[in-house]
Design an enzyme around this catalytic site. Structure first.
Site, PDB file in Angstrom:
ATOM      1  N   HIS A 214       0.784  -1.239   0.000  1.00 26.27           N
ATOM      2  CA  HIS A 214       0.000   0.000   0.000  1.00 26.27           C
ATOM      3  C   HIS A 214       0.818   1.293   0.000  1.00 26.27           C
ATOM      4  O   HIS A 214       0.269   2.376  -0.235  1.00 26.27           O
ATOM      5  CB  HIS A 214      -0.917   0.007   1.229  1.00 26.27           C
TER       6      HIS A 214
ATOM      7  N   TYR B 184     -12.872   5.294  10.818  1.00 28.36           N
ATOM      8  CA  TYR B 184     -12.090   5.775   9.675  1.00 28.36           C
ATOM      9  C   TYR B 184     -12.755   5.312   8.392  1.00 28.36           C
ATOM     10  O   TYR B 184     -13.020   4.123   8.217  1.00 28.36           O
ATOM     11  CB  TYR B 184     -10.676   5.211   9.779  1.00 28.36           C
TER      12      TYR B 184
ATOM     13  N   SER C 272     -11.943   5.799   4.316  1.00 25.80           N
ATOM     14  CA  SER C 272     -10.986   6.335   3.356  1.00 25.80           C
ATOM     15  C   SER C 272     -11.712   7.019   2.202  1.00 25.80           C
ATOM     16  O   SER C 272     -12.691   6.502   1.670  1.00 25.80           O
ATOM     17  CB  SER C 272     -10.114   5.202   2.814  1.00 25.80           C
TER      18      SER C 272
ATOM     19  N   THR D  58      -5.177  10.218   0.081  1.00 23.60           N
ATOM     20  CA  THR D  58      -6.499   9.993   0.660  1.00 23.60           C
ATOM     21  C   THR D  58      -6.738  11.009   1.768  1.00 23.60           C
ATOM     22  O   THR D  58      -5.805  11.637   2.265  1.00 23.60           O
ATOM     23  CB  THR D  58      -6.624   8.581   1.271  1.00 23.60           C
TER      24      THR D  58
END
Length: 656
Positions: A378, A490, A492, A503
């Protein structure tokens, strides 16, 4: 309306016709006809990076607006006393250190107009973290099966995916891959006229031309990170190695590594038959690695860095570089999913690590029964690039595959080589320990899923509520049902409408969602009252999504201000060590969505030990989510049961 395309489940795709003509390329032994129909997946009239120069820059939010947004996110999580303390602390920060840090951030941003204020900090955040990549960071996507069962044969599907993936890469290398554009009004902008007009405009003006068509080009800078790249473990901070000159792929099977060139000496893609033949050669090798090195990539980054150094010092430098510089990793797993969703989620999230290389930017995975998907590292990029690649190769392999079940693998031009490692006793002990530790870790994980057919994406819109809001509202209701409180959540949201955008965090736990859940579970409100609150939730949710997508969240801004303080050796502001800041940023509910017609499932691990990792989608015919958690703290099946109840409750409220 711009914010709509920045939620990843709203990204649109298009099929681009390939021009039917050939050009001549000169090789050392005469003239060779190069078939562009075969070499390239797309031949866009608008160059891939045409809009890049004129993309708007990611804005730095106003400090006072960040203060208000931060406090709004804290309000549902804190009692009155805690919130009053947070209010005072935040106001003091904004009035004092915050002003100084904001000025320095703005000044730095002015001198770095080639990028965004968050890009370097975000790369650094990923590369400095020492935790292992699988489960913690690497995410996965699984493709829908081909509707023709015979095309789900492992060799057939792997060959077609490999051919299409390299065609995608070659289109990118030649800068003829269609730029990623969100078309607000596709009938007006997803046209030849749009491509002709914007293609004729200078790159410095092209974005403005697209805007006149109500089309919004997205940042393409991450796409090059898909190929020929690996995250290399280093002490304290990793690095990303890239070498686009290499023309080979690495293939894993039974813990072994194989390499072969998929491009010839002139850079042309090998024929489907040749690729078919090389993969058949690999599948015919049934030997198993006694010490599968892939499992070493499942470890803490410093530990793996030390082990890799030892491997290099004992004669494995060249074979490791072959893995690192390969176009991508193709994993052929000797596992059948057998339509078992639990098995599928566990396999694509983590497997046993023995036939993986989690450091690779991209791993294409094909099981023995032809289930296919991606596990990706990632640090280099986010969902926009991965989902575009995923969708494009799925579309081609299911619509116009190059190899069918009737084709016999060629026995000519077989160039595949098995990588051989020099492993001493110390290296072997690394593998044994990593295998045991990783097995224990994976066994500590709880994974479950839900597919709820009582509500659909279109039905949500019919009831005038955001499908994404319904999903997030259901997560809050499920957690509240189980625990009776509210936690840091959270979601994204992509900022790829801006140059080098990454992001932003959208905070879906709000005072309005808290009001809804409290009333839902107290049974004191009528369905009409709950429906009214739900619509307020949806309106506010959509506004928060818009703010985040337009670079007007608060999380990245506060993070950048903290990094500015560190860079300038300034005292760390009290705000960052406060109870409320830590509580908000402990993502107990970590959520993300990647939706497209090609996606069967997707997900990731929990971010916090006490939390849940929730990959979700609002499908045309159902709502779905994959939920992961650690057994010592949570039970994913229990959460799924609560989530199902929340879906049912919300459906009843809407349908009334």
């Amino acid at each position: 309306m711009l914010h709509k395309m920045l939620k990843l489940n709203h990204i649109s795709y298009r099929n681009v016709s390939v021009a039917k003509f050939k050009v001549r390329s000169f090789a050392s032994k005469g003239i060779i006809v190069k078939d562009l129909n075969y070499q390239y997946l797309q031949r866009s009239k608008v160059p891939t990076f045409h809009f890049q120069k004129s993309l708007p820059r990611l804005p730095i939010p106003e400090l006072d607006k960040t203060r208000k947004r931060y406090l709004n996110a804290l309000r549902p999580l804190l009692n009155d006393g805690q919130f009053n303390e947070a209010l005072e602390r935040t106001s003091n920060f904004v009035a004092n250190e915050g002003k100084q840090l904001q000025a320095k951030l703005i000044s730095k941003d002015k001198y770095n107009k080639h990028t965004s204020y968050i890009s370097d900090y975000w790369f650094d955040l990923y590369l400095r973290d020492r935790v292992a990549l699988p489960i913690n960071y690497n995410a996965f996507l699984v493709m829908q099966n081909d509707v023709r069962p015979e095309y789900n044969n492992q060799l057939v599907r792997a060959t077609n995916l490999l051919v299409s993936a390299v065609r995608f890469m070659l289109s990118l290398r030649e800068e003829i891959l269609e730029p990623e554009v969100y078309h607000l009004q596709p009938k007006k902008s997803n046209t030849q006229l749009f491509r002709t007009v914007t293609g004729l405009l200078p790159a410095s003006l092209s974005w403005y031309g697209a805007y006149l068509f109500k089309a919004f080009p997205l940042d393409m800078s991450q796409f090059t990170g898909l190929f020929n790249a690996t995250r290399i473990p280093m002490l304290n901070k990793d690095k990303i190695l890239r070498d686009p000159t290499c023309n080979h792929v690495v293939v894993q099977k039974n813990g072994n590594f194989y390499v072969f060139d998929v491009l010839d000496m002139d850079g042309n893609l090998l024929s489907p038959a040749e690729i078919h033949g090389n993969l058949a050669q690999i599948l015919n090798d049934n030997s198993k690695a006694d010490f599968p090195l892939g499992v070493l990539t499942t470890q803490n980054r410093d530990e793996w860095a030390n082990q890799r150094t030892h491997l290099e010092e004992t004669g494995n430098q060249e074979v490791l570089r072959k893995i690192d510089t390969a176009i991508f990793n193709l994993v052929l797993d000797d596992v059948c999913i057998d339509d078992n969703k639990h098995k599928l989620l566990a396999h694509y999230l983590h497997t046993d690590g023995c036939n993986s290389w989690f450091d690779k930017s991209l791993s294409l995975i094909v099981t023995k029964d032809g289930v296919s998907g991606i596990n990706f590292e990632h640090s280099w990029g986010d969902g926009v690039a991965v989902l575009r690649f995923f969708q494009d190769i799925y579309t081609e392999t299911t619509a116009k595959p190059f190899i069918g079940p009737e084709n016999t693998p060629s026995d000519k031009q077989i160039t595949v080589k098995k990588l051989e490692f020099n492993l001493d006793d110390k290296s072997k002990s690394f593998v044994e320990k990593a295998r045991k530790d990783y097995s224990d870790w994976c066994n500590s994980l709880s994974i479950d899923y839900i597919l709820y057919e009582g509500l659909t994406k279109e039905a949500c819109k019919k009831f005038k509520v955001s499908p994404d809001c319904i999903m997030q509202l259901s997560f809050q209701a499920a957690y509240h049902l189980l625990h009776g409180n509210y936690v840091g959540t959270y979601e994204s949201c992509s900022t790829s409408a801006f140059k080098h955008g990454r992001t932003e965090t959208m905070r879906p736990c709000t005072e309005k969602t808290k009001l809804f859940c409290d009333n839902l579970h107290s049974n004191k409100s009528t369905k009409q009252e709950l429906r009214s609150i739900m619509r307020e939730c949806s309106t506010y949710h959509s506004e928060l999504v818009k703010q985040a997508a337009m670079g007007q969240g608060f999380d990245r801004h506060l993070f950048a201000l903290r990094k500015i303080a560190e860079e300038n050796d300034l005292p760390r502001p009290e705000l960052y060590d406060s109870y409320e800041y830590k509580f908000l940023n402990k993502s107990i509910l970590s959520t993300s969505t990647l939706s497209a017609p090609s996606v069967l499932a997707g997900g990731f691990g929990p971010v916090a030990r006490e939390g849940f990792g929730i990959g979700y989608s609002a499908f045309p015919d159902k709502l779905g989510a994959a939920v992961s958690a650690y057994k010592a703290h949570n039970n994913s099946s229990q959460f799924v049961e609560a989530l199902n109840k929340s879906f049912v409750d919300i459906t009843k409220i809407l349908s009334e």
